[in-house]
Design a protein around this motif. Structure first.
Motif, PDB file in Angstrom:
ATOM      1  N   GLY B  53      48.228  43.806  30.227  1.00 46.64           N
ATOM      2  CA  GLY B  53      47.088  42.921  29.991  1.00 46.64           C
ATOM      3  C   GLY B  53      46.240  42.671  31.233  1.00 46.64           C
ATOM      4  O   GLY B  53      45.118  42.195  31.134  1.00 46.64           O
ATOM      5  N   MET B  54      46.781  43.010  32.395  1.00 44.56           N
ATOM      6  CA  MET B  54      46.062  42.734  33.645  1.00 44.56           C
ATOM      7  C   MET B  54      45.254  43.929  34.156  1.00 44.56           C
ATOM      8  O   MET B  54      44.547  43.825  35.140  1.00 44.56           O
ATOM      9  CB  MET B  54      47.058  42.308  34.746  1.00 44.56           C
ATOM     10  N   PRO B  57      41.289  43.313  34.289  1.00 44.80           N
ATOM     11  CA  PRO B  57      40.844  42.450  35.398  1.00 44.80           C
ATOM     12  C   PRO B  57      41.078  43.069  36.765  1.00 44.80           C
ATOM     13  O   PRO B  57      40.249  42.925  37.662  1.00 44.80           O
ATOM     14  CB  PRO B  57      41.713  41.195  35.221  1.00 44.80           C
ATOM     15  N   VAL B  60      38.429  45.580  37.308  1.00 43.57           N
ATOM     16  CA  VAL B  60      37.150  44.900  37.613  1.00 43.57           C
ATOM     17  C   VAL B  60      37.177  44.329  39.027  1.00 43.57           C
ATOM     18  O   VAL B  60      36.186  44.374  39.752  1.00 43.57           O
ATOM     19  CB  VAL B  60      36.888  43.786  36.571  1.00 43.57           C
TER      20      VAL B  60
END
Lengths: 465, 336
Positions: B53-54, B57, B60
């Motif tokens: 899930g990371m 991010p 980014v």
């Protein structure tokens, strides 16, 4: 179960926070990177007019910033303030802060880059050598039609005022800011002590004087390996029968300056002054202040420079008390009696990079404003530079112009020889090549033929871009 | 502050608090070494898995760095390499193959600039770094006033190169400079133009930076402070003299930092520009010109492609030096 939920919640919060921070960072970086590509202060030359809400046409000037050290920039700054006041509501000049506003090796490159990006300022200044290089971009405005359409304005300029600023097909790429004779400053007292009531009229006499000054433990003439040294080289060439021709054409066309006997003789004579010890021992530094300093402290009897030397050096605290009063300003001696001469230059000129019609109207209004009698006299008083336009004698007298400079420009009209500085018609790489080779030549590490051949080649190749 | 005079405390004994910290580090290091290859493998970072899930991010988050790296390094790098094969003067552009390199290798001035660049780099490597190491080792002995001395030695390092060059141009001025005044006071000819005489110019330029040893001194002192004092104590017990401890313990353990200092200095020197530009502009007769100055001249002439070809040579030289110095000094490998 509760622990898992808490952990999931924390992870989600962390994820959201990380994403938010990352997004904000990316946005900030993109803004910075995007900002790097444009200069908000400069205007694209081809863009439509910048017209303020009240219909005022705004143009940019890249050489009009305030300067405590450069009297020319400072004059430009003050002239812009007066222009903006006089033309308020119609035209306004906005100043761009520009690190390359004054003279520097990078200045031409800076404007070439702007020309490539079609982003030249609406108004800026170049010297004649830079005008020659930048005209090849095809981005400079041609002032010839402006002058043709206004005979009265065109008629105010001195004859040949535009010579160094013209293109091969009659284009006029710049409106001159000044027209000066460049002579040799001398210390009257030191010359008198050496037995000379007047400045020497021949180079032989000049060398006799130099030898006498050396005997008195004085530096005869101060040089810097750059500007001041080149001035004397030009003087030695220009005061020979074909010298002016070489400095005007031969210097560009010839592939070996050593083939010109006037150049060879001038070069060797200048070298010999160094060998004989007539010049300061730090005469190769390339820093004019190393030439100015011994003159200002009365260690040296002579130094060559333009009329601005009065305001930038002679009348400053760096000068020995009373030095200005005992300074004379003379034309260069001749190779024979009565054959004296002087360098005459137009100096910097106003150029424009805009193609927008309304902006060009504002540019024309500005260059007419700064070439008006009132303004050129203000400029002369502020900088010591002589006006490029004819000025009423009474007005000039009232303006209290620098007598040393005025005297030489009047004398120049009567001299046998008038010639340009090497920087006017010479290859743009001349200065770099000279500074590199001259010290080695003077110290005997190459013969005159070799030196002049290499100078020709290096100056040309270094301008080849 | 304890004066390091007894052999039991070692020639370069750090203060007590630093020594305790160093001993702790040494103990850890000793365990790792004793554990052998298996432990070394265990210490190697094999990569950290990013939770599923990371990944978004994280990607980014990396984006700004990637954009900045691409904008300010990769793009200029590729422009430099590509345009080295072009005639690019701003006003025109044409691919010309290897012509820029042919011209460069036919130009005697290029060889002068190349030779001078190597000369300055060698001056750093053989004078500046050894001098810095020696002074750093002496100051690590904490003699009286070492803090003041360290500051005085470090100050020139933080002065801008341009300001430094201006100061030295006054120092070398043949008419009013300090050097000629001193030389003259000693009864020697005091009118030499150090910077504009081809026999002295290169040496005069080199002399302006080879004594800026602050960076190397501080690097060496920091490294010495981290050497476990137990090594010196053990050596003392075995009867090693101060000199032997210095040359057989300290110097070998400084290998990494000496290699780093040499590498940093070499990379700075092969791009040397401001000092030479202000002092001599490369003259007289190119006696002090560097590759960076040679490239700058081409750039000033609007020969951007040629300037970039010269730039690519500087780049290649830098890569060769990085690989060579890293191999010779085994930079990155543990000293203990």
């Amino acid at each position: 179960m509760r622990a898992i939920r808490t952990r999931t919640a924390r992870t989600t919060t962390a994820r959201t926070t990380t994403a938010a921070v990352a997004t904000a960072t990316v946005a900030a970086v993109m803004t910075v990177v995007a900002g790097c590509g444009s200069d908000s202060d400069s205007s694209a030359s081809g863009s439509s007019s910048d017209v303020s809400g009240d219909g005022e046409v705004v143009i940019t000037c890249a050489t009009c910033q305030e300067s405590p050290t450069d009297p020319f920039l400072q004059y430009n700054y003050e002239a812009v303030e007066r222009f903006n006041e006089e033309f308020a509501g119609t035209y306004r000049v906005d100043t761009i802060e520009n690190a390359n506003a004054g003279s520097s090796d990078d200045r031409l490159q800076y404007y070439q880059r702007l020309a490539l990006a079609d982003d030249l300022p609406d108004l800026f200044q170049l010297n004649s050598g830079e005008v020659k290089a930048l005209q090849e971009t095809g981005k400079l405005h041609d002032f010839a039609p402006n002058l043709e359409n206004d005979d009265e304005w065109a008629g105010t300029f001195h004859d040949q005022a535009f010579d160094a600023l013209m293109g091969s097909d009659g284009q006029i790429w710049a409106v001159p800011q000044q027209r000066d004779a460049i002579g040799i400053y001398y210390n009257v007292e030191l010359l008198e002590e050496a037995g000379y009531e007047e400045f020497p009229s021949t180079w032989d006499e000049f060398e006799d004087l130099a030898a006498e000054l050396k005997a008195q433990d004085k530096i005869a003439i101060a040089m810097d390996g750059d500007w001041a040294t080149m001035l004397m080289w030009v003087n030695l060439i220009g005061t020979q029968p074909d010298g002016a021709e070489f400095l005007g054409e031969g210097i560009v066309e010839s592939d070996n300056w050593g083939a010109d006997s006037a150049v060879v003789e001038a070069t060797e004579r200048l070298r010999d002054w160094h060998v004989e010890g007539y010049v300061n021992s730090d005469a190769f530094s390339g820093d004019f202040q190393n030439a100015a300093a011994p003159y200002l402290t009365e260690e040296a009897a002579m130094v060559a420079n333009g009329p601005w030397f009065v305001n930038t050096n002679l009348k400053t605290d760096s000068a020995a008390p009373g030095l200005y009063e005992k300074t004379g300003y003379a034309a260069a001696p001749g190779w024979s009696e009565g054959d004296q001469g002087t360098v005459v230059v137009s100096g910097a000129g106003w150029v424009s990079g805009t193609t927008d019609e309304r902006k060009l109207e504002a540019v024309e209004a500005f260059v007419k404003f700064v070439s008006s009698e009132d303004e050129v006299l203000k400029q002369a008083a502020a900088t010591g530079a002589n006006p490029p336009v004819k000025v009423d004698a009474a007005a000039a007298e009232d303006a209290n112009l620098e007598p040393l400079a005025v005297g030489l420009i009047e004398e120049a009209a009567e001299l046998t020889y008038r010639y340009p500085h090497v920087r006017v018609h010479g290859p743009a790489g001349f200065g770099t090549a000279w500074k590199n080779l001259w010290p080695a030549y003077v110290k005997g590490e190459m013969e005159t033929d070799d030196f002049l051949q290499r100078l020709t080649e290096d100056a040309a190749s270094e301008a080849a871009g | 502050m304890s004066a390091p005079t007894t052999s039991t405390s070692g020639p370069l004994r750090p203060p007590d608090d630093e020594r305790r910290a160093a001993a702790g580090r040494a103990a850890g290091a000793g365990k790792a070494t004793a554990a052998g290859p298996a432990n070394r493998t265990a210490r190697r970072v094999v990569g950290t898995k990013i939770p599923r899930g990371m990944r978004g991010p994280v990607a980014v988050s990396l984006l700004p760095g990637i954009i900045l790296f691409g904008t300010f390094f990769l793009v200029p790098f590729f422009v430099l390499v590509a345009t080295a094969f072009a005639r690019w003067g701003g006003l025109d552009f044409a691919w010309i193959g290897l012509d820029n390199y042919r011209r460069m290798f036919d130009d005697p001035v290029f060889y002068k600039a190349f030779g001078n660049t190597l000369f300055y780099a060698a001056a750093s490597m053989f004078i500046q770094v050894p001098l810095g190491v020696a002074v750093g080792m002496v100051l690590a002995l904490r003699p009286r006033g070492w803090r003041t001395l360290r500051t005085i030695i470090f100050v020139p390092f933080v002065i801008s190169g341009a300001a430094y060059a201006v100061i030295f141009s006054m120092f070398y001025n043949p008419r009013s400079g300090l050097l000629n005044n001193v030389v003259g006071a000693l009864g020697l000819p005091g009118d030499r133009d150090w910077l504009f005489d081809t026999t002295t110019a290169r040496w005069a330029v080199a002399a302006t930076f080879v004594f800026i040893i602050g960076f190397v001194v501080v690097l060496v002192m920091a490294e010495i402070a981290s050497i476990p004092s137990e090594l010196y104590e053990a050596a003392s017990v075995d009867g090693a003299t101060t000199w032997q401890q210095l040359t057989r313990i300290t110097l070998p353990l400084l290998r990494n930092v000496i290699g780093t200092a040499i590498l940093v200095r070499l990379l700075v020197d092969i791009g040397m520009f401001d000092l030479v530009f202000i002092l001599t502009a490369g003259g007289p007769d190119d006696a002090t010109a560097t590759l960076a100055l040679y490239a700058y001249r081409a750039y000033l002439n609007g020969e951007w492609g040629y300037a970039n070809a010269v730039g690519s040579v500087i780049l290649a030289l830098g890569l060769v030096l990085i690989v060579t110095v890293r191999r010779v000094f085994r930079i990155g490998e543990r000293a203990l």
